[in-house]
Design a protein around this motif. Structure first.
Motif, PDB file in Angstrom:
ATOM      1  N   LYS A  85       0.836  -1.202   0.000  1.00 50.93           N
ATOM      2  CA  LYS A  85       0.000   0.000   0.000  1.00 50.93           C
ATOM      3  C   LYS A  85       0.875   1.258   0.000  1.00 50.93           C
ATOM      4  O   LYS A  85       0.589   2.217  -0.721  1.00 50.93           O
ATOM      5  N   LEU A  86       1.944   1.248   0.819  1.00 52.00           N
ATOM      6  CA  LEU A  86       2.822   2.417   0.876  1.00 52.00           C
ATOM      7  C   LEU A  86       3.619   2.603  -0.410  1.00 52.00           C
ATOM      8  O   LEU A  86       3.966   3.730  -0.766  1.00 52.00           O
ATOM      9  N   SER A  87       3.923   1.507  -1.112  1.00 54.48           N
ATOM     10  CA  SER A  87       4.706   1.632  -2.342  1.00 54.48           C
ATOM     11  C   SER A  87       3.922   2.333  -3.438  1.00 54.48           C
ATOM     12  O   SER A  87       4.511   2.894  -4.358  1.00 54.48           O
ATOM     13  N   ASN A  88       2.591   2.302  -3.348  1.00 50.83           N
ATOM     14  CA  ASN A  88       1.768   3.029  -4.312  1.00 50.83           C
ATOM     15  C   ASN A  88       1.701   4.520  -3.994  1.00 50.83           C
ATOM     16  O   ASN A  88       1.356   5.314  -4.861  1.00 50.83           O
ATOM     17  N   VAL A  89       2.033   4.889  -2.752  1.00 47.16           N
ATOM     18  CA  VAL A  89       1.900   6.277  -2.319  1.00 47.16           C
ATOM     19  C   VAL A  89       3.254   6.988  -2.267  1.00 47.16           C
ATOM     20  O   VAL A  89       3.363   8.141  -2.677  1.00 47.16           O
ATOM     21  N   LEU A  90       4.279   6.299  -1.769  1.00 50.05           N
ATOM     22  CA  LEU A  90       5.579   6.936  -1.524  1.00 50.05           C
ATOM     23  C   LEU A  90       6.581   6.600  -2.621  1.00 50.05           C
ATOM     24  O   LEU A  90       6.460   5.593  -3.318  1.00 50.05           O
ATOM     25  N   GLY A  91       7.612   7.424  -2.701  1.00 51.79           N
ATOM     26  CA  GLY A  91       8.721   7.147  -3.599  1.00 51.79           C
ATOM     27  C   GLY A  91       9.663   6.117  -2.977  1.00 51.79           C
ATOM     28  O   GLY A  91       9.493   5.696  -1.831  1.00 51.79           O
ATOM     29  N   LEU A  95       9.948   5.340   0.968  1.00 51.68           N
ATOM     30  CA  LEU A  95       9.465   4.003   1.327  1.00 51.68           C
ATOM     31  C   LEU A  95      10.532   3.235   2.098  1.00 51.68           C
ATOM     32  O   LEU A  95      10.223   2.544   3.082  1.00 51.68           O
ATOM     33  N   PHE A  96      11.780   3.384   1.699  1.00 47.74           N
ATOM     34  CA  PHE A  96      12.880   2.730   2.411  1.00 47.74           C
ATOM     35  C   PHE A  96      12.948   3.219   3.850  1.00 47.74           C
ATOM     36  O   PHE A  96      12.999   2.414   4.786  1.00 47.74           O
ATOM     37  N   TYR A  97      12.924   4.524   4.044  1.00 47.37           N
ATOM     38  CA  TYR A  97      13.035   5.069   5.393  1.00 47.37           C
ATOM     39  C   TYR A  97      11.796   4.775   6.232  1.00 47.37           C
ATOM     40  O   TYR A  97      11.909   4.489   7.423  1.00 47.37           O
ATOM     41  N   VAL A  98      10.614   4.821   5.626  1.00 47.67           N
ATOM     42  CA  VAL A  98       9.388   4.522   6.370  1.00 47.67           C
ATOM     43  C   VAL A  98       9.359   3.056   6.787  1.00 47.67           C
ATOM     44  O   VAL A  98       8.874   2.725   7.862  1.00 47.67           O
TER      45      VAL A  98
END
Length: 145
Positions: A85-91, A95-98
């Protein structure tokens, strides 16, 4: 065959570039990524081995399948769903840091909250524990043991 009067000096990057085609401009990035990969693998191996030794010594080897089925698998599924889900929202970088934040939060909590309070968190049956508090409580208790 070998001449000691050679004017060329030894270049370790030249011998490395014979095996690994890394451009001069990419060497610093390659070194940083290689170091990060080494540290990830080192930490993963250390944590995995420590986990196994702590689980076996405290809970017994028979608890490992239970923990993997009811602990690791649901957490892995939850992580994969959240990550997708986060990979669709973040770069990529965000995404790595989150995705690293929960691990850092856990390690900080473990170091400063969970491990120092392990005696209060660890559930032992009454009369088991072997600490000095148990002996004092048993001596003060009325009636036969």
């Amino acid at each position: 065959i070998f001449s000691g009067t050679s004017s060329s000096s030894f270049n370790p990057f030249k011998s490395i570039s014979d095996f690994l085609p890394i451009l001069q401009s990419e060497r610093s990035q390659f070194l940083a990524m290689s170091t990060m990969m080494f540290l990830f693998i080192y930490v993963f191996t250390t944590v995995r081995d420590t986990k196994d030794s702590l689980v076996v010594s405290n809970c017994g080897a028979e608890s490992i399948p239970f923990l993997k089925l009811y602990g690791v698998m649901p957490c892995a599924v939850l992580f994969i769903v959240t990550y997708s889900k986060l990979s669709n929202v973040l770069g990529r970088e965000a995404l790595f840091y989150v995705s690293l934040v929960p691990f850092f939060v856990f390690y900080v909590m473990f170091a400063y909250v969970l491990y120092p309070n392990r005696d209060a968190i660890h559930f032992l049956p009454k009369g088991v524990g072997g600490g000095a508090g148990d002996a004092a409580a048993a001596a003060a208790a009325p009636g036969p043991l």
